[in-house]
Design an enzyme around this catalytic site. Structure first.
Site, PDB file in Angstrom:
ATOM      1  N   LYS A   1       4.687   6.348   1.568  1.00  0.00           N
ATOM      2  CA  LYS A   1       4.651   7.008   0.341  1.00  0.00           C
ATOM      3  C   LYS A   1       4.170   8.270   0.144  1.00  0.00           C
ATOM      4  O   LYS A   1       4.465   9.485   0.195  1.00  0.00           O
ATOM      5  CB  LYS A   1       4.678   5.998  -0.934  1.00  0.00           C
ATOM      6  CG  LYS A   1       5.106   6.779  -2.241  1.00  0.00           C
ATOM      7  CD  LYS A   1       5.004   5.603  -3.080  1.00  0.00           C
ATOM      8  CE  LYS A   1       3.440   5.832  -3.781  1.00  0.00           C
ATOM      9  NZ  LYS A   1       2.983   5.612  -5.181  1.00  0.00           N
TER      10      LYS A   1
ATOM     11  N   GLU B   1      -4.039   3.769   8.089  1.00  0.00           N
ATOM     12  CA  GLU B   1      -3.296   2.701   9.277  1.00  0.00           C
ATOM     13  C   GLU B   1      -2.200   3.316   9.943  1.00  0.00           C
ATOM     14  O   GLU B   1      -1.797   2.941  10.857  1.00  0.00           O
ATOM     15  CB  GLU B   1      -3.148   1.200   8.474  1.00  0.00           C
ATOM     16  CG  GLU B   1      -4.464   0.711   8.253  1.00  0.00           C
ATOM     17  CD  GLU B   1      -4.946   1.024   6.794  1.00  0.00           C
ATOM     18  OE1 GLU B   1      -4.472   2.299   6.290  1.00  0.00           O
ATOM     19  OE2 GLU B   1      -5.527   0.246   6.403  1.00  0.00           O
TER      20      GLU B   1
ATOM     21  N   GLY C   1       4.610   1.523  -4.312  1.00  0.00           N
ATOM     22  CA  GLY C   1       5.071   0.943  -2.919  1.00  0.00           C
ATOM     23  C   GLY C   1       5.408  -0.445  -3.015  1.00  0.00           C
ATOM     24  O   GLY C   1       6.439  -0.698  -2.421  1.00  0.00           O
ATOM     25  N   ARG C   2       4.539  -1.246  -3.924  1.00  0.00           N
ATOM     26  CA  ARG C   2       5.079  -2.566  -4.130  1.00  0.00           C
ATOM     27  C   ARG C   2       6.338  -2.683  -4.808  1.00  0.00           C
ATOM     28  O   ARG C   2       6.871  -3.943  -4.996  1.00  0.00           O
ATOM     29  CB  ARG C   2       4.019  -3.086  -4.683  1.00  0.00           C
ATOM     30  CG  ARG C   2       3.442  -2.742  -6.090  1.00  0.00           C
ATOM     31  CD  ARG C   2       2.172  -3.184  -6.406  1.00  0.00           C
ATOM     32  NE  ARG C   2       1.533  -2.848  -7.732  1.00  0.00           N
ATOM     33  CZ  ARG C   2       0.816  -1.734  -7.736  1.00  0.00           C
ATOM     34  NH1 ARG C   2       0.720  -0.982  -6.523  1.00  0.00           N
ATOM     35  NH2 ARG C   2       0.498  -1.040  -8.924  1.00  0.00           N
TER      36      ARG C   2
ATOM     37  N   GLU D   1      -1.905  -6.567  -7.060  1.00  0.00           N
ATOM     38  CA  GLU D   1      -2.034  -5.161  -7.105  1.00  0.00           C
ATOM     39  C   GLU D   1      -1.655  -4.376  -8.291  1.00  0.00           C
ATOM     40  O   GLU D   1      -2.271  -3.427  -8.815  1.00  0.00           O
ATOM     41  CB  GLU D   1      -1.245  -4.482  -5.771  1.00  0.00           C
ATOM     42  CG  GLU D   1      -1.921  -3.153  -5.393  1.00  0.00           C
ATOM     43  CD  GLU D   1      -1.524  -2.555  -4.239  1.00  0.00           C
ATOM     44  OE1 GLU D   1      -0.219  -2.014  -4.274  1.00  0.00           O
ATOM     45  OE2 GLU D   1      -2.196  -2.524  -3.323  1.00  0.00           O
TER      46      GLU D   1
ATOM     47  N   HIS E   1       2.006 -30.229   3.290  1.00  0.00           N
ATOM     48  CA  HIS E   1       1.251 -30.804   4.388  1.00  0.00           C
ATOM     49  C   HIS E   1       0.109 -30.200   4.515  1.00  0.00           C
ATOM     50  O   HIS E   1      -0.587 -30.200   5.653  1.00  0.00           O
ATOM     51  CB  HIS E   1       2.180 -31.171   5.466  1.00  0.00           C
ATOM     52  CG  HIS E   1       3.279 -32.108   5.621  1.00  0.00           C
ATOM     53  ND1 HIS E   1       3.161 -33.514   5.613  1.00  0.00           N
ATOM     54  CD2 HIS E   1       4.497 -31.643   5.049  1.00  0.00           C
ATOM     55  CE1 HIS E   1       4.533 -33.964   5.326  1.00  0.00           C
ATOM     56  NE2 HIS E   1       4.925 -33.076   5.022  1.00  0.00           N
TER      57      HIS E   1
ATOM     58  N   LYS F   1     -11.642   2.015   1.175  1.00  0.00           N
ATOM     59  CA  LYS F   1     -11.252   3.089   2.160  1.00  0.00           C
ATOM     60  C   LYS F   1     -12.178   4.065   2.456  1.00  0.00           C
ATOM     61  O   LYS F   1     -12.488   4.852   3.370  1.00  0.00           O
ATOM     62  CB  LYS F   1      -9.813   3.891   1.517  1.00  0.00           C
ATOM     63  CG  LYS F   1      -8.621   2.869   1.602  1.00  0.00           C
ATOM     64  CD  LYS F   1      -7.338   3.570   1.005  1.00  0.00           C
ATOM     65  CE  LYS F   1      -6.370   2.757   0.758  1.00  0.00           C
ATOM     66  NZ  LYS F   1      -4.927   3.467  -0.014  1.00  0.00           N
TER      67      LYS F   1
HETATM   68  O1  F6P Z   1      -3.836   0.950  -0.408  1.00  0.00           O
HETATM   69  C1  F6P Z   1      -2.879   0.547  -1.077  1.00  0.00           C
HETATM   70  C2  F6P Z   1      -1.497   1.175  -1.162  1.00  0.00           C
HETATM   71  O2  F6P Z   1      -1.605   2.561  -1.804  1.00  0.00           O
HETATM   72  C3  F6P Z   1      -0.350   0.435  -1.638  1.00  0.00           C
HETATM   73  O3  F6P Z   1      -0.225   0.362  -2.889  1.00  0.00           O
HETATM   74  C4  F6P Z   1       0.749   0.853  -0.988  1.00  0.00           C
HETATM   75  O4  F6P Z   1       1.813   0.016  -0.733  1.00  0.00           O
HETATM   76  C5  F6P Z   1      -0.006   1.189   0.567  1.00  0.00           C
HETATM   77  O5  F6P Z   1      -1.253   1.464   0.349  1.00  0.00           O
HETATM   78  C6  F6P Z   1       0.995   2.106   1.378  1.00  0.00           C
HETATM   79  O6  F6P Z   1       0.784   3.425   0.963  1.00  0.00           O
HETATM   80  P1  F6P Z   1       1.687   4.634   1.696  1.00  0.00           P
HETATM   81  O7  F6P Z   1       3.209   4.076   1.510  1.00  0.00           O
HETATM   82  O8  F6P Z   1       1.483   5.603   0.722  1.00  0.00           O
HETATM   83  O9  F6P Z   1       1.335   4.609   3.058  1.00  0.00           O
END
Ligand code: F6P
Length: 525
Positions: free
Chosen positions: A212, A218, A268-269, A355, A386, A501
């Site tokens: 987003k 990452e 995002g979520r 979150e 289990h 971060k």
């Molecule tokens: O670090 C949290 C976050 O901002 C989440 O809320 C989000 O889903 C995720 O990182 C990934 O963000 P992006 O879609 O901007 O890469």
């Protein structure tokens, strides 16, 4: 006129707190229990039903919850959200994920465009793109069809879409709509990307870069990882990659991608029903399956509009959760789907819920002096039985449970062993667990004694179809939203993830001292 007040300033919360507690063991034992199971059930979309018979509620508690919903203006706040008020006050943004699957209220304009039309357009562009990939109009450089789609993203750009893919993979194979296998790369651990790349034929793979913000470390690292692999295979990365991002992100106008699809004003979520889920699910299963998933979500959203709390499954689920957290004092909630296809659904709900509502300040930045979001965890049944159910049955904490069960399996292949099918065994177990948790069993041997009184709800459906999955997803999204309203927190920002971060960047720049330096040295950075 909507007013935002802390939960403990509401008179109805005081009344709820003073309402006599329900003895779940006697409420659920014998004829009483049978009646409750029949009556305490609300229809949901796509043939699902939310049954709260085994929750610690009765008519008096329900009445107090209805009053709380009124005083907290849950219906009005939801209307403000879908009619385009700036509900995400922390980031000063609209919250428009419902619009990816329907129009609940007034037209909302942002950035000079009608947002519902914008999301429909993105969905249509994705459908067209996916159809072209499937029929071979869009191919790799050698003119061969793509056979695999790989999503690169993390958090909401991974968990929801991955959970939805796994939920429908076998359904699509059974119903002849399966088009392409999907894989997911999320972790910055190089073993994640390497393992996925080792398991696919890169020359026939199309990658969906999902971010987003377009800035997540990452995801950008994994993109480079994949680009290297493509380059090493003698391939042009820009012919193998599409992007899903917001229009304002650095990725939006890049030439590095075959196409870009957009998802503005969606956290995002909450993005599984936007292009974030739409691209990978349409490529994997076809746009019609994605459309059916959206239909289920849209129908469930409509039920969340119902002003009658007892006919509004998400609102009632939310209120019972608040009662359990703030009056009964239970600190966590387990999500227990009796469906292997929902194996990653609890992981998605962990992000969605924790979150969103893991906050200690209200929407105005003032500390709240009551508990907010619970710890969420879960695993599919019967596997969880289990594993950690021992604590759920006899541990010192009471953990409210949310079961999900389906009468029929997705694939249909089954076996009769000792006079019952596997599906019957699965369903028998979930029925047994609800009653075991609620009613318990007295035993003179304290080690074998079950006190009972452990509350649960269950969502029951015929089978896990795309519509049912959409309804399930929307139910939990709306539940979390209503709870955020009751707790007076902003459920749509996530400042709590920033500090780590920032410190990680300092470690990588070798700008550390004190404990951070020693830990960095211990980890050989
Ligand atoms: O670090 C949290 C976050 O901002 C989440 O809320 C989000 O889903 C995720 O990182 C990934 O963000 P992006 O879609 O901007 O890469």
């Amino acid at each position: 006129m909507v007013t935002w007040n802390n939960l403990n300033t509401l008179a109805s919360f005081q009344t709820l707190s003073e309402t006599e507690r329900v003895d779940l063991v006697s409420a659920m034992t014998g004829e009483n229990g049978a009646e409750r199971v029949k009556n305490y059930s609300i229809p949901m979309a796509a043939g699902l039903a939310y049954n709260y018979a085994a929750k610690q509620v009765d008519e008096k508690v329900l009445d107090a919850l209805v009053k709380l919903a009124e005083e907290a203006q849950l219906g009005e706040k939801f209307a403000a959200l879908y009619n385009g008020e700036v509900i995400n006050t922390g980031e000063k943004r609209l919250v428009l994920h419902h619009m990816t699957r329907g129009q609940l209220g007034e037209a909302v304009e942002a950035d000079g465009v009608d947002k519902r039309a914008f999301y429909v357009e993105q969905q249509e562009r994705i459908a067209e793109f996916a159809n072209k990939v499937h029929n071979g109009e869009i191919t790799n450089a050698a003119g061969e069809k793509f056979t695999t789609v790989v999503q690169i993203g993390i958090g909401g750009s991974d968990l929801g879409p991955r959970a939805m893919y796994l939920a429908l993979e076998n359904w699509a194979k059974k119903n002849d709509t399966f088009k392409m296998e999907a894989k997911f790369i999320s972790n910055v651990d190089p073993d994640d990307a390497a393992a996925v790349l080792n398991s696919i034929d890169v020359a026939h793979s199309i990658f969906v870069l999902v971010s987003k913000s377009g800035t997540t470390l990452e995801t950008l690292t994994n993109e480079s990882f994949v680009k290297d692999a493509l380059k090493n295979a003698g391939l042009d990365a820009s012919k193998h990659m599409i992007a899903v991002t917001s229009e304002t992100s650095p990725l939006a106008k890049s030439d590095d991608y075959l196409a870009a699809f957009f998802m503005d004003y969606i956290g995002g979520r909450y993005s599984s029903t936007s292009a974030v889920g739409g691209a990978v699910l349409s490529l994997a299963f076809g746009p019609e399956v994605f459309a059916a998933f959206l239909k289920g979500a849209a129908e469930e959203d409509k039920l969340s509009l119902n002003q009658d709390v007892l006919q509004n499954p998400a609102m009632l689920d939310a209120l019972i959760g608040v009662y359990e957290r703030n009056v009964l004092g239970y600190p966590s909630t387990a999500i227990l789907p009796y469906s292997q296809a929902l194996s990653r659904f609890p992981a998605h709900l962990q992000q969605l819920d924790m979150e969103s509502n893991g906050k200690s300040v209200n929407r105005f930045g003032e500390p709240v002096d009551y508990p907010t979001g619970p710890v969420i965890f879960g695993e599919p049944g019967t596997n969880g039985q289990h594993s950690f159910y021992q604590l759920l049955h006899q541990g010192t904490d009471i953990v409210p449970l949310q079961f999900i069960g389906f009468k029929n399996s997705q694939i249909g292949t089954d076996v009769v062993i000792q006079d019952s099918t596997s599906q019957q065994k699965l369903c028998a177990n979930v029925a047994a667990q609800i009653v075991a948790f609620a009613c318990g069993k007295a035993d003179e041997n304290k080690n074998k004694n079950f006190e009972g009184g452990r509350p649960s709800s269950i969502i029951i459906g015929e089978a896990l179809t795309p519509e049912a999955l959409g309804a399930l997803l929307a139910h939990f999204e709306n539940k979390v939203m209503f709870q955020g309203f009751v707790w007076n927190v902003n459920s749509f920002d996530q400042e709590g993830v920033q500090l780590g971060k920032v410190l990680a960047k300092r470690v990588l720049a070798h700008e550390t001292d004190g404990a951070l330096k020693v830990f960095s040295d211990l980890l050989n950075i």
